[in-house]
Design a protein around this motif. Sequence first.
Motif, PDB file in Angstrom:
ATOM      1  N   HIS A  23      -2.423   1.380  -5.080  1.00 27.95           N
ATOM      2  CA  HIS A  23      -3.580   0.923  -4.328  1.00 27.95           C
ATOM      3  C   HIS A  23      -3.259  -0.410  -3.650  1.00 27.95           C
ATOM      4  O   HIS A  23      -2.651  -1.289  -4.275  1.00 27.95           O
ATOM      5  CB  HIS A  23      -4.784   0.741  -5.262  1.00 27.95           C
ATOM      6  CG  HIS A  23      -5.146   1.959  -6.048  1.00 27.95           C
ATOM      7  ND1 HIS A  23      -5.491   3.149  -5.452  1.00 27.95           N
ATOM      8  CD2 HIS A  23      -5.214   2.171  -7.389  1.00 27.95           C
ATOM      9  CE1 HIS A  23      -5.759   4.057  -6.392  1.00 27.95           C
ATOM     10  NE2 HIS A  23      -5.596   3.477  -7.573  1.00 27.95           N
TER      11      HIS A  23
ATOM     12  N   GLY B 274       0.785  -1.227   0.000  1.00 30.11           N
ATOM     13  CA  GLY B 274       0.000   0.000   0.000  1.00 30.11           C
ATOM     14  C   GLY B 274       0.813   1.269   0.000  1.00 30.11           C
ATOM     15  O   GLY B 274       0.306   2.332   0.363  1.00 30.11           O
TER      16      GLY B 274
ATOM     17  N   LYS C 263      -0.158  -7.998   5.151  1.00 27.12           N
ATOM     18  CA  LYS C 263      -0.852  -6.942   4.412  1.00 27.12           C
ATOM     19  C   LYS C 263      -1.533  -7.485   3.156  1.00 27.12           C
ATOM     20  O   LYS C 263      -2.420  -6.844   2.590  1.00 27.12           O
ATOM     21  CB  LYS C 263       0.129  -5.832   4.026  1.00 27.12           C
ATOM     22  CG  LYS C 263       0.711  -5.081   5.211  1.00 27.12           C
ATOM     23  CD  LYS C 263       1.646  -3.981   4.756  1.00 27.12           C
ATOM     24  CE  LYS C 263       2.227  -3.217   5.938  1.00 27.12           C
ATOM     25  NZ  LYS C 263       1.193  -2.506   6.710  1.00 27.12           N
TER      26      LYS C 263
ATOM     27  N   GLY D 123      -9.456   5.341  -3.384  1.00 31.77           N
ATOM     28  CA  GLY D 123     -10.312   5.237  -2.211  1.00 31.77           C
ATOM     29  C   GLY D 123     -11.047   3.920  -2.051  1.00 31.77           C
ATOM     30  O   GLY D 123     -11.618   3.662  -0.988  1.00 31.77           O
ATOM     31  N   LYS D 124     -11.040   3.083  -3.051  1.00 22.68           N
ATOM     32  CA  LYS D 124     -11.811   1.837  -2.970  1.00 22.68           C
ATOM     33  C   LYS D 124     -11.135   0.800  -2.091  1.00 22.68           C
ATOM     34  O   LYS D 124     -11.818   0.040  -1.385  1.00 22.68           O
ATOM     35  CB  LYS D 124     -12.034   1.266  -4.372  1.00 22.68           C
ATOM     36  CG  LYS D 124     -12.850  -0.025  -4.370  1.00 22.68           C
ATOM     37  CD  LYS D 124     -13.187  -0.493  -5.774  1.00 22.68           C
ATOM     38  CE  LYS D 124     -14.022  -1.771  -5.732  1.00 22.68           C
ATOM     39  NZ  LYS D 124     -14.413  -2.238  -7.094  1.00 22.68           N
ATOM     40  N   TYR D 125      -9.818   0.728  -2.130  1.00 20.14           N
ATOM     41  CA  TYR D 125      -9.101  -0.333  -1.421  1.00 20.14           C
ATOM     42  C   TYR D 125      -8.262   0.176  -0.245  1.00 20.14           C
ATOM     43  O   TYR D 125      -7.686  -0.639   0.483  1.00 20.14           O
ATOM     44  CB  TYR D 125      -8.185  -1.070  -2.398  1.00 20.14           C
ATOM     45  CG  TYR D 125      -8.926  -1.855  -3.452  1.00 20.14           C
ATOM     46  CD1 TYR D 125      -9.438  -3.120  -3.169  1.00 20.14           C
ATOM     47  CD2 TYR D 125      -9.130  -1.333  -4.732  1.00 20.14           C
ATOM     48  CE1 TYR D 125     -10.126  -3.848  -4.131  1.00 20.14           C
ATOM     49  CE2 TYR D 125      -9.818  -2.052  -5.705  1.00 20.14           C
ATOM     50  CZ  TYR D 125     -10.311  -3.303  -5.399  1.00 20.14           C
ATOM     51  OH  TYR D 125     -10.999  -4.021  -6.351  1.00 20.14           O
ATOM     52  N   GLU D 126      -8.194   1.468  -0.063  1.00 18.80           N
ATOM     53  CA  GLU D 126      -7.263   1.999   0.932  1.00 18.80           C
ATOM     54  C   GLU D 126      -7.657   1.636   2.365  1.00 18.80           C
ATOM     55  O   GLU D 126      -6.797   1.318   3.190  1.00 18.80           O
ATOM     56  CB  GLU D 126      -7.163   3.519   0.775  1.00 18.80           C
ATOM     57  CG  GLU D 126      -6.155   3.989  -0.269  1.00 18.80           C
ATOM     58  CD  GLU D 126      -6.534   3.595  -1.705  1.00 18.80           C
ATOM     59  OE1 GLU D 126      -5.645   3.577  -2.573  1.00 18.80           O
ATOM     60  OE2 GLU D 126      -7.722   3.296  -1.965  1.00 18.80           O
ATOM     61  N   ALA D 127      -8.936   1.711   2.711  1.00 14.63           N
ATOM     62  CA  ALA D 127      -9.376   1.440   4.084  1.00 14.63           C
ATOM     63  C   ALA D 127      -9.624  -0.055   4.278  1.00 14.63           C
ATOM     64  O   ALA D 127     -10.367  -0.675   3.518  1.00 14.63           O
ATOM     65  CB  ALA D 127     -10.644   2.226   4.402  1.00 14.63           C
ATOM     66  N   VAL D 128      -9.011  -0.627   5.313  1.00 19.44           N
ATOM     67  CA  VAL D 128      -9.178  -2.051   5.608  1.00 19.44           C
ATOM     68  C   VAL D 128     -10.526  -2.287   6.275  1.00 19.44           C
ATOM     69  O   VAL D 128     -10.951  -1.525   7.148  1.00 19.44           O
ATOM     70  CB  VAL D 128      -8.050  -2.553   6.527  1.00 19.44           C
ATOM     71  CG1 VAL D 128      -8.267  -4.011   6.913  1.00 19.44           C
ATOM     72  CG2 VAL D 128      -6.696  -2.373   5.851  1.00 19.44           C
ATOM     73  N   ILE D 129     -11.222  -3.321   5.851  1.00 23.66           N
ATOM     74  CA  ILE D 129     -12.490  -3.730   6.463  1.00 23.66           C
ATOM     75  C   ILE D 129     -12.241  -5.008   7.264  1.00 23.66           C
ATOM     76  O   ILE D 129     -11.736  -5.996   6.729  1.00 23.66           O
ATOM     77  CB  ILE D 129     -13.567  -3.980   5.386  1.00 23.66           C
ATOM     78  CG1 ILE D 129     -13.838  -2.703   4.592  1.00 23.66           C
ATOM     79  CG2 ILE D 129     -14.856  -4.500   6.017  1.00 23.66           C
ATOM     80  CD1 ILE D 129     -14.769  -2.906   3.415  1.00 23.66           C
ATOM     81  N   ASP D 130     -12.599  -4.981   8.539  1.00 24.07           N
ATOM     82  CA  ASP D 130     -12.398  -6.154   9.397  1.00 24.07           C
ATOM     83  C   ASP D 130     -13.764  -6.643   9.883  1.00 24.07           C
ATOM     84  O   ASP D 130     -14.196  -6.358  10.991  1.00 24.07           O
ATOM     85  CB  ASP D 130     -11.497  -5.800  10.587  1.00 24.07           C
ATOM     86  CG  ASP D 130     -11.088  -7.035  11.383  1.00 24.07           C
ATOM     87  OD1 ASP D 130     -11.297  -8.155  10.879  1.00 24.07           O
ATOM     88  OD2 ASP D 130     -10.579  -6.873  12.509  1.00 24.07           O
TER      89      ASP D 130
END
Length: 516
Positions: free
Chosen positions: A106, A102, A197, A406-413
């Motif tokens: 992206h 990252g 990552k 912006g689509k992949y930058e924030a990690v979803i847990d």
Amino acid sequence: MGGGGEGYGQPQSLRLDHGNRHGLIAGATGTGKTVTLQVMAQGFSDAGVPVFLSDVKGDLSGLALPGSAEGKLHGAFTKRAETIGLDLAYSGAPVTFWDIYGEQGHPVRSTVAEMGPLLLSRLLELTDPQEGVMNVAFRLADDEALPILDLKDLRAMLTFIAENATEISAKYGLVSTSSIGAIQRRLLVLENQGGEKMFGEPALALSDMMLTDPQGRGRINILAADKLMAAPRLYSTFLLWLLSELFEELPEVGNPEKPKLVFFFDEAHLLFDGAPKALTDKVEQVVRLIRSKGVGVYFITQKPADVPDDVLAQLGNRVQHALRVFTPRDQRDLRLAAQTYRENPRFSTEEAIKEVGTGEALTSFLEAKGIPGIVERTLIRPPSSHLGPIEPGVRAALIAGSPLAGKYEAVIDRESAYERLAARAEAAAREAAKTEAEEAKAQQNARESENDAREFRNARRYDGGMPARKTSPSRRRSGSSDSVGEAFAKSFARQLGTRGGQAIMRGILGSLFKKR
């Protein structure tokens, strides 16, 4: 692609309708493979074909910008273009930058479940027994509805298996706690390499690799691999996963007029070095069948011998740069490489492979009906895009302006195996605490009854009368009326409240962890 001029054959080009028939770019370091890759990638892009490639040296980012007449190689490129008869025009290509870490693009991720036990075992360099445990973990996760999305999910599953090894072995086959410990240590090595990552969500949507720009040019997806190359197993396993996902998800298209995607696999020898036969067979199967999905795969390596024969036989479009011969093995590899080409009576292929200079190559592209073309000595055309890396600020601006920004930058847990196992453990702990509290209350009541009885006996003794001895109600409950099982259950429940009891509880969670 290139061609013409004194001492060279007819101009050579790769037919677009044979672009999905795969290919090979081979040659020693410094012989021009990178320029050939850059020229081919931009050629596919201009034809509307999306491209994926890995940038192992950090110098392919120049595809995003047009070339310049002021570069140090401009004179040589201009002369080469004149020799070929090419009107050189500079232009860049639409580029999307990706990076597992990252940092230079992206973030690109897969879930552990998507990676699967075979590729994950290859990544972790597991033995056969350890790979067997990994298969049990994946099967158990499916049966118990426990999604394995990231490495903490996988660790939780392995810990659960270790604590319930006897029960799980009875159902799924023998699992060894020593094998589980070895896997956990390999996971620690992977995490130290930054491999965690690569796993998680949002996972890569393959459709985002197959975009075109408003002008209809295919976007070139560049994976930053200069840092990734420090972990070669991680690099090769990720690319193989991506190739396998394309194979699994894309529909059959037969023989399209042009590929749906072209995939360049640089440093291809890393894929096959030390690979078990099962993995090599999988690669051969994917390469053989994926062309019917409209995907062309091009391997880039130093010599054709780096690629297994069964895979090499599928590579119809060839560009062979110079090979250096220093040892008897090098001589043998050179001879074998020459034998894979359709012979040209005008020159010796074996001698030509040693003699071609930088910017030259031997080429053989598929002709009508898929017949390999006669090998030709060819000048490689100069690239239209910038040669070399671009400035970090320019890269950052291109990433910010990407259609995927912006689509992949924030990690979803989201809730997965780790959270569900933790929730079950908490529920079991609460139940154990409740049982202990009830038992403590019963014991307190028993003690109070015993005290009341003792006071009563003392009072009667003081009055001079002594009733016949009677068994305490509490003793009757804990003695004659209790079964062995009830007594053990009460004893075990009391232990659950202690620190040692917590360890016991974790050891039997297999009987408590049921689907709810």
